[in-house]
Design an enzyme around this catalytic site. Structure first.
Site, mmCIF file in Angstrom:
data_model
loop_
_atom_site.group_PDB
_atom_site.id
_atom_site.type_symbol
_atom_site.label_atom_id
_atom_site.label_comp_id
_atom_site.label_asym_id
_atom_site.label_seq_id
_atom_site.Cartn_x
_atom_site.Cartn_y
_atom_site.Cartn_z
ATOM 1 N N ASP A 21 -38.525 22.525 -14.958
ATOM 2 C CA ASP A 21 -39.805 21.999 -14.512
ATOM 3 C C ASP A 21 -40.215 20.820 -15.398
ATOM 4 O O ASP A 21 -40.431 20.979 -16.585
ATOM 5 C CB ASP A 21 -40.826 23.154 -14.576
ATOM 6 C CG ASP A 21 -42.254 22.696 -14.499
ATOM 7 O OD1 ASP A 21 -42.502 21.604 -13.954
ATOM 8 O OD2 ASP A 21 -43.121 23.448 -14.969
ATOM 9 N N LYS A 45 -42.174 23.353 -22.623
ATOM 10 C CA LYS A 45 -41.864 23.546 -21.219
ATOM 11 C C LYS A 45 -40.441 24.056 -21.113
ATOM 12 O O LYS A 45 -39.528 23.443 -21.630
ATOM 13 C CB LYS A 45 -41.993 22.237 -20.441
ATOM 14 C CG LYS A 45 -43.420 21.784 -20.273
ATOM 15 C CD LYS A 45 -43.548 20.758 -19.166
ATOM 16 C CE LYS A 45 -43.374 21.350 -17.821
ATOM 17 N NZ LYS A 45 -44.499 22.156 -17.350
ATOM 18 N N HIS A 77 -42.878 18.692 -14.962
ATOM 19 C CA HIS A 77 -44.264 18.231 -14.863
ATOM 20 C C HIS A 77 -44.944 18.398 -16.218
ATOM 21 O O HIS A 77 -45.331 19.490 -16.596
ATOM 22 C CB HIS A 77 -45.017 19.028 -13.798
ATOM 23 C CG HIS A 77 -44.454 18.843 -12.428
ATOM 24 N ND1 HIS A 77 -43.494 19.668 -11.906
ATOM 25 C CD2 HIS A 77 -44.701 17.910 -11.480
ATOM 26 C CE1 HIS A 77 -43.177 19.252 -10.688
ATOM 27 N NE2 HIS A 77 -43.892 18.191 -10.403
ATOM 28 N N TYR A 87 -44.104 19.276 3.812
ATOM 29 C CA TYR A 87 -43.055 19.405 2.797
ATOM 30 C C TYR A 87 -42.856 20.888 2.514
ATOM 31 O O TYR A 87 -43.806 21.592 2.198
ATOM 32 C CB TYR A 87 -43.559 18.695 1.556
ATOM 33 C CG TYR A 87 -42.708 18.692 0.322
ATOM 34 C CD1 TYR A 87 -41.383 18.257 0.373
ATOM 35 C CD2 TYR A 87 -43.244 19.051 -0.912
ATOM 36 C CE1 TYR A 87 -40.627 18.201 -0.789
ATOM 37 C CE2 TYR A 87 -42.492 18.984 -2.067
ATOM 38 C CZ TYR A 87 -41.183 18.561 -2.006
ATOM 39 O OH TYR A 87 -40.438 18.496 -3.150
ATOM 40 N N TYR A 117 -47.416 9.103 -5.511
ATOM 41 C CA TYR A 117 -47.987 10.450 -5.468
ATOM 42 C C TYR A 117 -47.939 11.148 -6.822
ATOM 43 O O TYR A 117 -48.937 11.680 -7.306
ATOM 44 C CB TYR A 117 -47.244 11.301 -4.423
ATOM 45 C CG TYR A 117 -47.812 12.695 -4.305
ATOM 46 C CD1 TYR A 117 -48.962 12.924 -3.564
ATOM 47 C CD2 TYR A 117 -47.229 13.777 -4.967
ATOM 48 C CE1 TYR A 117 -49.514 14.185 -3.470
ATOM 49 C CE2 TYR A 117 -47.771 15.046 -4.882
ATOM 50 C CZ TYR A 117 -48.919 15.250 -4.128
ATOM 51 O OH TYR A 117 -49.464 16.497 -4.054
ATOM 52 N N HIS A 118 -46.765 11.119 -7.423
ATOM 53 C CA HIS A 118 -46.589 11.870 -8.672
ATOM 54 C C HIS A 118 -47.382 11.260 -9.815
ATOM 55 O O HIS A 118 -47.762 11.943 -10.740
ATOM 56 C CB HIS A 118 -45.109 11.967 -9.009
ATOM 57 C CG HIS A 118 -44.280 12.316 -7.804
ATOM 58 N ND1 HIS A 118 -43.800 11.352 -6.953
ATOM 59 C CD2 HIS A 118 -43.924 13.506 -7.289
ATOM 60 C CE1 HIS A 118 -43.161 11.934 -5.958
ATOM 61 N NE2 HIS A 118 -43.213 13.236 -6.132
#
Lengths: 711, 341
Positions: free
Chosen positions: A591, A587, A593, A79, A233-234
């Site tokens: 982004d 944040k 996350h 990736y 995955y996340h």
């Protein structure tokens, strides 16, 4: 088979070695509610019928293909993407020339969120965590000299999936490639965005329609293209344990299946094109077992819909090694971690794999670190001889038993979600997000206490800071993109663009396949932002609800004395200042996350802080306004997408402008050490690198406060 | 660090300086007597500038969508050219004393607006504590010229009663359930409500919302209305889809018109002030009582006697209070002074 005849004798011997302790004292409680024993024998797996099954045949536990790697090894798919389309293209071509077999494109955050590079909200994010794409012209450059009828392309895109998939299709058209020749994967997994990654644009309902329209379009026109990559995955990266990752991912998959069925499609026309994406962490055998369990469960879940095509219930997956397991400290250790995780994925039977570069805890991979990551797979594939046997761990008492334990525990959670009315409803209730965050807080507490070892971080610290090159994306990228955008807006036929966008809005309003209606706009050089806006007019933009857990960190932390002493210091501060230490956690930029911020928030509240949390995606001005209104003592900025050198100084300037210059700013996340000086000079009071324990952070924050207010 | 110049706060608030407004609220909420003293002086000077806002209290069970409602409601008010302040009271953890305040994550648009001011405040360990101070924060926001001041609180404990006693209009937010709405709801809260709004009337919920509305209407009939000029209506809305929000505002304006015309609104505010005064006196008396040397010396002894079963609680209280009665001789002195005047 009955009990092993020598079992009693073994037990006797074992207890003598354990100095009289029972063998059960060796049991380990693994996250996810699974108890692991020290020894497994035939009796542990005799009740399972599926252990002696064959690969390529139901229930696919041993592999989705009959020959697995003996026939063809997994696809090495790294990736990557950063900066401009030109730079990424050159990187891709170098990678393809040195052993990579397929592309996997990372887009920057403004693109994910449907903003053009000149949008005022994205000043810190253009080209940072992926490649900036504004129009099909960028796509043409991105795939320049890469024949799209030969190279399969995986694209991680969920929010702005229509203009991006549209851009890829039109770029192929302009290369002279037909739709049905295209192979690859679009992530198109919007549900998990609401759980963890937060790169959504629209609310769940219209977003699910987009997913379903893409499935329908591709079933017809692009039969070799994977239409959804259902991603766990996340979730793992956000802190979900193995069982949660398995259960939530499959439940997401079920929801997509139901949505497509509801749209009138036949299960066999789309189910074979659903693929999966799992995250592989450090718990070696557990991760092997997870992939096997997921295949078994998916087959079981899909069989309910009575597919005629055997491929409909086969789970094929891409895997990626865990970025979260990488450390800033002693970073070469990361190569070893990634190798182990790579082995887990391979022994679990993945179809393609990305291995992380060792420097990803601090920045984007360089050509050097990317080569090592790629070579990790090449060495496992071509030197270690693991490819010859299919499912080499099949039949292992331990692995088979683990596999079935994960099946059982995950099934319980899936049942719970089904009772709630499916994953969309469950997400609405906030249940999955809370479970993941709780799991993350517990994991953090275990690491902070050294119950889970991380070499070089909480044990065997070296203190050395190796010097290696880190890739930095120049801030010129944004300027370059803006110039290109202006050029395209000037040279294209704006009437055709307006008409195409109008048609798209109408389709959103009145029905019609949205991908079909996106293509004319892309061909006319409409931008990602314009196409997203055309849909937003009808769908609106989604705003997340933030639920917070409390008390979890403190309850998992065994040394109550440490927690108590931090609480006492908060109390003392209050006696001195008239209120508790108050911190705003924010944040900024695109982004999304937010695991780190959430874990820190709940832990600091457990230590007696008053914690404010800002909405996601703040501009520096918005964050400053909130800090001043809430009158906090300090602002903690979490930055994981390389925007810190623009956004944090921006925040300090904005704070000063509205009279908040005495509010301290601290920062954490993925910030390369060589940027520390720059940030300290800009006025940042403290920086916490990856791997800092929260206890340690809280201690330093209190030191800062005590110095400023009580010193 | 603390700025002690009272006029700094007064001028800042009147000039609508957000930074100073925020610091003033911090002074009000502070547990330090030194800060409270500053706050008292600031309040005194700001008082002439208060009284012009519409004061709205909003409560509801956790999950009723209070923040989302305020987001939609607030944006609607801004569109009408009004400026608004929101004071959100968030419960703190009893164990750690800390809190997580995530209100603004659900007020993403509103919190970014320059004409909106949102201030979340933790309750601290004693639920009533900060909520009480919210009354003064509300007045400060009024002095700063906000047209509408909203006080938001979770519907737990005594918080809602306290909030209802400081606002003109008390709105109770509900969500449609499975027909058993009334079981979980306290009768007391119905008596406080000037309107009940059933939120989340969207999607599959619409029929259930209408059912709930009928049930609440019936229930409200059984409650004596607080005012002869106002029977609390039950409304439905969807904050998410921004439907029914305007109607809520029109209802509040209606209420203001009707009760304003009869003078009831002014009377209500006066009553609230008197009630507030009584409360402060009680608080002060309590504090003074427990700080009294003789009382605090006597408490351990009395406590022991109660625990040993030697005296009844009534007798114990009488004994402690009599300490004050005796030392209350000074009251006679006061009386004499009065007479001599």
């Amino acid at each position: 088979m009955s009990k092993h005849s020598g079992k009693e004798q073994w037990k006797h011997l074992a207890e003598r070695e354990l100095k009289g302790n029972p063998v059960e004292s060796l049991n380990r409680e693994a996250p996810g509610g699974i108890t692991l024993k020290a020894l497994y024998t035939a009796e542990d797996i005799e009740q399972y019928e599926c252990t002696n099954t064959l690969p390529g045949l139901p229930p696919y536990l041993r592999g989705p293909m009959a020959t697995m790697y003996a026939g063809r090894p997994w696809t090495i798919r790294q990736y990557a993407g950063f900066s401009t389309a030109r730079e990424s293209n050159e990187f891709y071509r170098r990678s393809l020339a040195t052993g990579q077999r397929g592309l996997s494109v990372a887009f920057d955050l403004p693109t994910h969120r449907g903003y053009d590079s000149d949008h005022p909200r994205v000043s810190g994010d253009v080209g940072k965590a992926g490649v900036a794409v504004d129009t099909v012209e960028d796509m043409n450059i991105l795939f320049d000299k890469i024949p799209l009828n030969e190279i399969s392309v995986s694209m991680t895109m969920n929010g702005a999936v229509l203009p991006i998939l549209g851009g890829y299709i039109v770029a192929a058209e302009e290369q002279g490639v037909k739709h049905n020749e295209l192979t690859g994967t679009i992530q198109n997994d919007i549900l998990k965005e609401y759980l963890t990654r937060n790169t959504y644009i629209y609310p769940p309902l219209p977003s699910m329609r987009i997913v379903s329209d893409i499935i329908a379009f591709c079933a017809d026109a692009m039969p070799r293209f994977n239409t959804v990559s259902i991603s766990g995955y996340h979730m793992m990266e956000a802190g979900a344990d193995i069982v949660l990752q398995t259960a939530f991912t499959l439940a997401d998959g079920l929801e997509y299946v139901r949505t497509a069925l509801k749209a009138g499609m036949d299960i066999d026309t789309f189910a074979p094109r659903l693929s999966f994406f799992f995250g592989i962490g450090m718990d070696f055998f557990m991760n092997v077992a997870m992939l096997r369990a997921a295949r078994f469960l998916w087959h079981r879940l899909i069989s309910r819909f009575n597919p005629k095509n055997a491929r409909s219930s086969v789970l094929r997956t891409h895997c990626q090694t865990s970025g979260w397991s990488l450390t800033e400290q002693d970073p070469y250790n990361n190569i070893i971690r990634t190798t182990l995780e790579c082995m887990s994925a391979v022994l679990g039977g993945t179809q393609s794999l990305h291995t992380n570069s060792f420097d990803e805890a601090v920045g984007l991979p360089t050509d050097f670190s990317a080569r090592i990551a790629r070579n990790t797979q090449l060495i496992v594939q071509e030197e270690s001889q693991v490819c010859h046997a299919i499912d080499p761990l099949g039949g292992s008492y331990y692995i088979e038993s683990l596999t079935m334990s994960i099946v059982e525990e995950a099934q319980k959670i899936i049942d719970e979600i089904e009772e709630m009315g499916g994953m969309a409803k469950a997400i609405e209730s906030g249940m999955p997000k809370m479970r993941i965050e709780e799991s993350a807080a517990r994991k953090q507490a275990r690491i902070d206490q050294g119950i889970e070892t991380i070499v070089g971080v909480n044990k065997y610290k070296s203190g050395e800071t190796p010097d290696f090159e880190i890739r930095e994306v120049s801030d010129d990228v944004r300027v370059q993109q803006i110039v290109r955008l202006q050029e395209i807006r000037k040279t294209r036929d704006n009437k055709v663009v307006a008409k195409a966008l109008e048609n798209l809005t109408k389709a959103a309003e009145r029905g019609g396949n949205l991908l079909q209606h996106t293509l004319p706009a892309v061909r006319a050089r409409a931008t990602v932002g314009e196409i997203s806006d055309a849909l937003e007019k009808v769908f609106g933009r989604y705003v997340a609800t933030t639920l917070c857990i409390s008390g979890v960190y403190a309850s998992e932390y065994r040394d109550k004395e440490i927690i108590e002493s931090l609480r006492r210091r908060s109390e003392l501060f209050m006696e001195h200042e008239g209120r508790r230490p108050r911190i705003l956690l924010t944040k900024m930029g695109q982004d999304g996350h937010d695991r780190g911020v959430k874990v820190v928030a709940t832990a600091l509240a457990d230590m007696g802080f008053d914690v404010d949390i800002s909405p996601m995606f703040q501009t520096p001005g918005e964050a400053a306004k909130m800090a001043v209104e809430n009158d906090v003592h300090l602002v903690g900025v979490s930055s994981l997408a390389a925007g810190h050198k623009i956004l944090i100084p921006g925040l300090l300037t904005e704070l000063a402008q509205i009279g908040g210059e005495e509010i301290m700013v601290i920062a954490g996340g993925v910030i390369p050490p060589r940027d520390y000086r720059f940030l300290y000079d800009a006025g940042v009071s403290e920086i916490f690198g990856p791997g800092t324990s929260i206890i340690n952070s809280a201690n330093k924050i209190l030191n800062l406060l005590e110095k400023q207010f009580m010193g | 660090m603390t700025i002690t110049d009272v006029q700094y706060y007064v001028d800042g608030v009147l000039a609508r300086n957000r930074r100073v407004l925020s610091k003033t609220i911090t002074m009000i909420e502070s547990s330090l007597p030194f800060h409270q003293n500053i706050a008292r002086n600031v309040m005194e000077r700001l008082l002439p500038y208060t009284g012009k806002s519409i004061r709205i209290g909003i409560t509801g069970v956790p999950g009723a969508g209070k923040s989302t409602f305020i987001e939609s409601f607030g944006m609607m008010l801004l569109k009408r050219g009004l400026e608004i302040a929101v004071l959100a009271v968030d419960p703190s953890s009893k164990k750690s004393g800390g809190s997580i305040m995530a209100d603004k994550t659900r007020m993403e648009r509103l919190s970014a607006e320059s004409r909106a001011y949102i201030r979340p405040s933790p309750t601290g360990r004693t639920l009533g504590g900060v909520a009480q101070k919210t009354r003064e924060s509300l007045l400060v926001c009024e002095a700063a010229g906000f047209d509408v001041v909203i006080v938001e609180t979770v519907g737990v404990g005594q918080l809602e009663t306290t909030v209802a006693s400081m606002v003109d209009f008390f709105l109770v937010l509900m969500i449609p359930g499975a027909g058993d709405e009334l079981q979980g709801i306290k009768r007391g809260i119905l008596e406080l409500a000037d309107a009940i709004v059933i939120n989340k009337a969207d999607g599959d919920n619409v029929p259930r919302a209408h059912l709930a509305r009928q049930e609440y209407e019936t229930a409200l009939h059984l409650v004596n209305p607080a005012s002869a000029n106002w029977s609390p209506p039950v409304l439905t809305c969807s904050a998410l889809e921004e439907r029914g929000i305007e109607k809520v505002w029109e209802t509040i304006l209606d209420h203001k018109r009707q009760l304003g015309a009869t003078g009831e609104l002014a009377a209500k505010r006066k009553d609230q002030s008197l009630e507030w005064t009584r409360f402060l006196i009680n608080e002060g008396l309590q504090e003074w009582f427990y700080k009294n040397d003789q009382v605090s010396r006597k408490i351990p002894d009395i406590k022991g006697k109660i625990e040993a079963g030697l005296i009844t609680p009534t007798q114990a209280a009488q004994d402690l209070l009599s300490v004050i009665m005796i030392s209350g001789a000074s009251d006679d002195a006061l009386q004499r002074e009065e007479n001599e005047k």
